[in-house]
Design a protein around this motif. Structure first.
Motif, PDB file in Angstrom:
ATOM      1  N   ILE A 167       0.754  -1.143   0.106  1.00  0.00           N
ATOM      2  CA  ILE A 167      -0.004  -0.003   0.081  1.00  0.00           C
ATOM      3  C   ILE A 167       0.967   1.193  -0.091  1.00  0.00           C
ATOM      4  O   ILE A 167       0.362   2.214  -0.760  1.00  0.00           O
ATOM      5  N   LYS A 168       2.077   1.246   0.654  1.00  0.00           N
ATOM      6  CA  LYS A 168       2.846   2.373   0.601  1.00  0.00           C
ATOM      7  C   LYS A 168       3.573   2.883  -0.704  1.00  0.00           C
ATOM      8  O   LYS A 168       3.604   3.837  -1.326  1.00  0.00           O
ATOM      9  N   GLY A 169       3.448   1.593  -1.752  1.00  0.00           N
ATOM     10  CA  GLY A 169       3.833   1.805  -2.959  1.00  0.00           C
ATOM     11  C   GLY A 169       2.789   2.097  -3.902  1.00  0.00           C
ATOM     12  O   GLY A 169       3.051   2.333  -5.128  1.00  0.00           O
ATOM     13  N   ALA A 170       1.497   2.132  -3.533  1.00  0.00           N
ATOM     14  CA  ALA A 170       0.227   2.346  -4.387  1.00  0.00           C
ATOM     15  C   ALA A 170       0.483   3.666  -4.760  1.00  0.00           C
ATOM     16  O   ALA A 170       0.889   4.858  -4.425  1.00  0.00           O
ATOM     17  N   LYS A 171       0.002   3.763  -6.342  1.00  0.00           N
ATOM     18  CA  LYS A 171       0.061   4.963  -6.944  1.00  0.00           C
ATOM     19  C   LYS A 171      -0.986   5.965  -6.565  1.00  0.00           C
ATOM     20  O   LYS A 171      -2.004   5.442  -6.293  1.00  0.00           O
ATOM     21  N   LEU A 199      -3.109   8.908   3.976  1.00  0.00           N
ATOM     22  CA  LEU A 199      -4.254   8.130   3.093  1.00  0.00           C
ATOM     23  C   LEU A 199      -3.798   6.823   3.249  1.00  0.00           C
ATOM     24  O   LEU A 199      -4.363   5.797   3.618  1.00  0.00           O
ATOM     25  N   LYS A 200      -2.584   6.421   3.123  1.00  0.00           N
ATOM     26  CA  LYS A 200      -2.070   5.086   2.992  1.00  0.00           C
ATOM     27  C   LYS A 200      -1.957   4.468   4.171  1.00  0.00           C
ATOM     28  O   LYS A 200      -2.019   3.107   4.389  1.00  0.00           O
ATOM     29  N   ARG A 201      -1.528   5.465   5.361  1.00  0.00           N
ATOM     30  CA  ARG A 201      -1.445   4.689   6.560  1.00  0.00           C
ATOM     31  C   ARG A 201      -2.762   4.391   6.827  1.00  0.00           C
ATOM     32  O   ARG A 201      -3.067   3.477   7.714  1.00  0.00           O
ATOM     33  N   ALA A 202      -3.814   5.059   6.730  1.00  0.00           N
ATOM     34  CA  ALA A 202      -5.246   4.836   7.193  1.00  0.00           C
ATOM     35  C   ALA A 202      -5.848   3.584   6.500  1.00  0.00           C
ATOM     36  O   ALA A 202      -6.250   2.828   7.081  1.00  0.00           O
ATOM     37  N   VAL A 203      -5.438   3.789   5.128  1.00  0.00           N
ATOM     38  CA  VAL A 203      -5.754   2.263   4.358  1.00  0.00           C
ATOM     39  C   VAL A 203      -5.138   1.037   4.787  1.00  0.00           C
ATOM     40  O   VAL A 203      -5.584  -0.119   5.076  1.00  0.00           O
ATOM     41  N   THR A 204      -3.823   1.015   5.193  1.00  0.00           N
ATOM     42  CA  THR A 204      -3.041   0.209   5.594  1.00  0.00           C
ATOM     43  C   THR A 204      -3.678  -0.484   7.155  1.00  0.00           C
ATOM     44  O   THR A 204      -3.806  -1.881   7.563  1.00  0.00           O
TER      45      THR A 204
END
Length: 362
Positions: free
Chosen positions: A252-256, A303-308
């Motif tokens: 997820i950290k590498g997500a575009k 956002l990525k932290r929340a998704v993770t």
């Protein structure tokens, strides 16, 4: 990108609209009497299932099972023989698929999990069914065209060309009357309905041997992969159900995303950000707009932290169950043995009925 609606609806659009209209009434009938329905669904064993599979179909399979519908889950191992890389590791892929289904809640006591290759009578139905479908009908099937285009094969095998009729055998061997599908699978299901109708007309002697199964069209939202394209096992852009928390965080950290700091849900204008918001929302049981409002102008890192955090919390019990089942591979094989035995009994009875209808029962 926003596109203008065509001035005259395409046949595909009309077919999808009709399926959605029927689906609303069908859902009411399911809730009224789920036990009257027999459901056929399944997957090709090409790798571990991911979040797109879960929110797209797996949770709905479990829902139908828990409501009381009779669920058949086919592991279509014969349909991966066209891919040498997959076929060489077939046992591993089949067991991984069983693990994923058990982890999300498919109960082998209430549902039948089985493989193509273990049910000879199912595959024998392919021959009379092929006699009912023309080469032209197979050739213009849009789903087959897409599969061929993305097959990476130098030549198209006859097996791939007959996939729609093989799927008709998958569905009709157990006389399933309900098939959960995505929009791209509607042409396959229409072939099944055509086969059932033509067999009944030719051999039914006034009675229907096969039902014409109905499509329960998925309402699942589209989740993009971490690279912004369609989430796919083969593209390495998906968070699998088996991934651990660290791997999930890395993916997820590498997500575009995009360069805008303020986070907003805008599927047309900001598809990658919106897909991540949608994923978090599905895991939290909220709307994407609510998740976006929480993040505000904190940027894509927040956002990525929340998704993770949302994904790892949501998948924790699924992963725990999966790890527990994975410790006993003999249990997985036992599930397949029992499921294959049940499926063979159903298929043998159907084939006997077919042979009687065709006057070839000697």
């Amino acid at each position: 990108m926003t596109t203008l609606a065509p001035t005259s609806p395409s046949t595909d659009a009309l077919g999808t609209a009709a399926a959605r209209t029927r689906g609303a009434a069908l859902e009411e009938r399911i809730l009224e009497d789920p036990g009257r329905f027999r459901v056929l669904t399944g997957d090709r064993p090409t790798g571990r299932l991911h979040l797109g599979h879960y929110f797209g179909t797996l949770h709905n399979r479990v829902r139908l099972q828990d409501l009381g519908a009779e669920l058949f889950v086919i592991i279509a191992d014969y349909q991966v023989l066209t891919d040498r890389d997959v076929a060489d590791r077939l046992t591993e892929h089949v067991e991984e698929l069983v693990l994923d289904h058990l982890a999300v809640g498919v109960d082998p006591e209430r549902s039948t999990v089985f493989t193509h290759s273990a049910v000879p009578a199912l595959n024998q139905l392919l021959l009379p069914f092929l006699s009912l479908v023309s080469v032209a009908e197979l050739n213009r099937n849009p789903t087959v065209k897409d599969e061929i285009a993305h097959s990476r094969q130098s030549a198209v095998s006859g097996l791939m060309f007959t996939y729609p009729v093989h799927q008709a055998a998958d569905i009709l061997f157990c006389k399933a009357d309900l098939v959960p599908v995505g929009q791209d699978q509607l042409p396959h299901l229409e072939i099944t309905r055509t086969v059932a109708r033509r067999f009944n007309d030719r051999y039914g002697s006034g009675g229907a041997v096969f039902p014409e199964p109905e499509a329960l069209l998925s309402e699942a939202p589209l989740l993009l992969g971490t690279d912004g394209t369609k989430m796919s096992k083969s593209r390495g852009n998906a968070v699998t159900l088996a991934a651990d928390a660290d791997e999930t965080a890395r993916l997820i950290k590498g997500a575009k995303t995009d360069s805008e700091r303020h986070i907003a849900y805008d599927p047309a204008g900001r598809p990658e950000v919106s897909s991540l918001l949608l994923l978090a929302a599905l895991c939290q049981g909220r709307t994407p707009e609510e998740v976006a409002a929480d993040i505000g102008s904190a940027g894509s890192a927040a956002l990525k932290r929340a998704v993770t955090e949302s994904v790892n919390e949501y998948l924790a019990p699924v992963r725990s169950r999966r790890a527990e089942y994975a410790r006993d591979r003999s249990y997985l094989r036992g599930i397949l043995r029992e499921g294959n035995e049940r499926a063979r009994a159903v298929a043998d009875a159907t084939l006997a009925e077919v042979r009687a209808a065709m006057n070839s029962h000697y």
